[in-house]
Design an enzyme around this catalytic site. Structure first.
Site, short mmCIF file in Angstrom:
data_model
loop_
_atom_site.label_atom_id
_atom_site.label_comp_id
_atom_site.label_asym_id
_atom_site.label_seq_id
_atom_site.Cartn_x
_atom_site.Cartn_y
_atom_site.Cartn_z
N HIS A 81 -4.33 5.42 -6.09
CA HIS A 81 -5.25 6.13 -5.20
C HIS A 81 -5.24 7.62 -5.52
O HIS A 81 -4.24 8.14 -6.04
CB HIS A 81 -4.82 5.97 -3.74
N ASN A 83 0.84 -1.19 0.00
CA ASN A 83 0.00 0.00 0.00
C ASN A 83 0.88 1.25 0.00
O ASN A 83 1.69 1.44 0.91
CB ASN A 83 -0.90 0.03 1.24
N GLU A 84 0.75 2.05 -1.05
CA GLU A 84 1.34 3.39 -1.13
C GLU A 84 2.84 3.40 -0.80
O GLU A 84 3.31 4.21 0.01
CB GLU A 84 0.56 4.37 -0.27
N ALA A 85 3.57 2.53 -1.47
CA ALA A 85 5.02 2.46 -1.23
C ALA A 85 5.75 3.71 -1.72
O ALA A 85 6.92 3.90 -1.38
CB ALA A 85 5.60 1.22 -1.91
N ALA A 127 -0.57 0.17 -6.13
CA ALA A 127 -1.36 0.70 -5.01
C ALA A 127 -0.77 2.00 -4.49
O ALA A 127 -0.65 2.22 -3.29
CB ALA A 127 -1.46 -0.34 -3.89
#
Length: 615
Positions: A363, A297-299, A336
């Protein structure tokens, strides 16, 4: 607020803006948009232009003079100022003050170097009549209604399903499960996407005498319950188990999710492979093929990844190989990312290495999602499924905009914008039972949820619920007037039995107007043609500051308190928890003349208008 919550929030706020910028790919040159027109109205300027092949969006810039300093119009996150398509209504203007606009196409979210078109002037009005006309032709079919909210919804980590008493004295697990059930049954949602399935709370991984031990019983309990509700999981593979983390001190959130890369890549791959095989064994291959495996998630944010971009790409490759090693048809994707970042980096890597990608996920907050079809195609992935696995009105926690009617109009506007150009748009999140930076301190506290603690329907729930009431087939709805096509717009539909459903909204992406702006209120005239002759029941339900608004209902009860005092007060709130009629239902006749109705539409507001044939 607990000390742990305070520490988590301070850490979050200090790091959330730190993006790991990687620019190894330059998008192709794009033409400047042709045909820019700026139409001023009361309190706004609406811009239109011709679309540009290859664009994922358009950067709208404004200046106070034709040769002045042009700056992006401030909508959305600072890194996502581009809008996906025309028209665009600018409500950040000062009435009576002349401005100039220019627009450039963008090939990626950070592509701000493309040529802009010649500037055009406009002066927004400070007064005057402001009307919009909505003309629905129920005989002009446009194809099935696309519902991008149905594939998935965002959720706090699913281990909450096993929690007990929580904020307001409510039972977290019971209410969280009911919130998920409501999303499935009332909104048509088919899956839930949540963080932290590998968190140590579930005991998935530990090392005993230096050897890995895998235990998926905690995940089984969660997924069994989720599937019983009727939802499938989108398996977001993260965060890192403590015994496998290279640096377990690197964490995020109050629940200390570890954001470190693994210290042993082979053991990470084995964990993912064993988990995937276990899920297939327990739930069946055909079932799990309908899920999705999303890597991390959101690396691209420091707060979510303590490794390098190269290490994330390695994590993706290893994880995808582990999933596909169980079955080649299990869908896996990423990155992501936050704010539509790293997409070129990710697809360029996949294209050059052959690493499998079954969907592209990212996102954004505060703006309608960009149109990523051209971006995927230019890397050799035409038609790649596009999943926006987080999307919302505002990126910050504890922000009053989340509870506002404005956010409902924002949601409706964004979902309709997304129809037909992406595959999933997951609103973040379903419930205010949410603990990333601390639990809810009061009933209405600016939480991300569509539902409050207690599962009362916040304005955004009603916005999405109204869209779910649309019938099977979309029909033409032509909107003209002051701010039409973006701020004021509509979608219409019909069913085989002759029913017609129309959703009309007045809303802007400008969060500074979240408490409303009288200059942006509009009078709307709606006409419906193309329906069979006969008698119909006409029903008009409304969400605005005075109708269907939990804020007003709670203000009347609370007297400044944080929570209802007892079950009687909860019951009083539930009695008002409905979408209210703007006026009593009426019987109308359809014949040679159109069915016509005129009504006031404040900004923000959303209307649901239904015509049902009377036998």
């Amino acid at each position: 607020m607990t000390s742990a919550s305070r520490d988590a929030r301070t850490d979050w706020e200090s790091r959330i803006g730190r993006h790991t910028d990687v620019r190894t790919y330059r998008p192709p040159a794009l033409e400047a948009p042709a045909g820019l027109e700026a139409t001023p109205g009361r309190g706004q300027v609406t811009l239109t232009w011709d679309p540009v092949d290859g664009a994922v969006g358009y950067l709208v810039q404004r200046a106070d003079a034709p040769d002045g300093a042009y700056r992006p119009v401030e909508v959305g996150e600072p890194l996502v100022r581009a809008v996906p398509h025309p028209p665009f209504t600018d409500t950040t203007v000062v009435p009576g003050r002349p401005v100039w606009y220019r627009v450039s196409a963008v090939g990626a979210v950070d592509d701000h170097e493309q040529p802009a078109c010649s500037p055009v002037p406009a002066t927004p009005a400070a007064d005057g009549a402001a009307r919009c006309m909505v003309a629905v032709d129920a005989a002009a079919a446009l194809g099935p209604v696309h519902r991008p909210w149905r594939p998935m919804i965002g959720s706090e980590h699913l281990s909450q399903l096993g929690y007990g008493a929580g904020p307001g004295g409510r039972h977290i697990g019971d209410e969280f499960a009911e919130a998920l059930r409501m999303a499935h049954e009332d909104l048509g949602v088919r899956a839930a996407r949540a963080h932290a399935i590998l968190h140590d709370e579930l005991g998935v991984y530990r090392e005993v005498d230096g050897q890995p031990v895998h235990d998926f019983s905690g995940i089984d309990q969660i997924y069994d319950q989720l599937l019983e509700i009727g939802l499938r999981p989108i398996v977001e593979i993260g965060f890192m188990p403590r015994d496998l983390a290279r640096d377990p001190s690197k964490t995020v959130f109050e629940y200390d999710a570890i954001i470190s890369p693994p210290r042993d890549w082979e053991r990470w791959e084995s964990l993912v492979a064993d988990l995937t095989a276990h899920l297939v064994d327990r739930y069946g291959l055909e079932e799990v093929r309908t899920w999705g495996f999303e890597v991390w998630n959101e690396a691209n944010l420091e707060v979510f990844w303590a490794g390098t971009p190269e290490e994330y790409l390695r994590l993706y490759d290893v994880t995808a190989r582990a999933v596909k090693g169980v079955d080649a048809q299990l869908p896996v994707g990423g990155p992501a990312s936050a704010a539509a970042g790293w997409l070129d980096l990710f697809l360029e890597h996949a294209s050059s290495t052959g690493s499998p990608v079954d969907f592209l996920s990212t996102h954004t907050y505060g703006n309608a999602p960009l149109d990523l079809r051209a971006l995927a195609a230019r890397h050799g992935f035409p038609g790649l499924p596009l999943w926006w696995t987080e999307w919302g009105a505002h990126a910050s926690h504890f922000n009053g905009a989340h509870d506002s009617v404005w956010s409902a109009a924002y949601l409706v506007r964004g979902m309709v914008s997304a129809m037909g150009r992406l595959d999933a748009l997951a609103y973040w999140t379903v419930s205010d039972h949410f603990e990333e930076l601390g639990r809810a301190p009061s009933l209405l506290h600016g939480g991300f949820g569509l539902l409050s603690v207690g599962n009362l329907r916040k304005p955004r729930w009603w916005g999405l619920w109204m869209l779910e009431q649309l019938k099977e087939e979309r029909v033409a709805a032509d909107v003209t007037g002051d701010g039409a096509g973006d701020m004021v717009d509509a979608i219409a539909s019909r069913s085989p039995d002759g029913s017609v459903t129309v959703v009309v909204w007045n809303g802007t992406a400008d969060v500074t107007k979240s408490i409303g702006e009288p200059l942006l209120d509009r009078q709307v005239e709606l006409t419906v043609t193309g329906i069979p002759t006969g008698r119909y029941e006409l029903r008009h339900r409304r969400l605005d500051e005075r109708h269907s608004n939990l804020n007003g209902a709670w203000a009347a009860v609370s007297q400044g308190r944080d929570w209802p005092d007892d079950e009687d007060e909860w019951a009083e709130l539930r009695r008002s928890d409905r979408l209210q009629d703007l006026e009593p239902p009426a019987t109308v006749e359809a014949g040679d003349d159109p069915i016509t109705m005129t009504f006031e539409m404040p900004m923000p507001a959303v209307s649901l208008i239904e015509l049902r044939p009377i036998a």
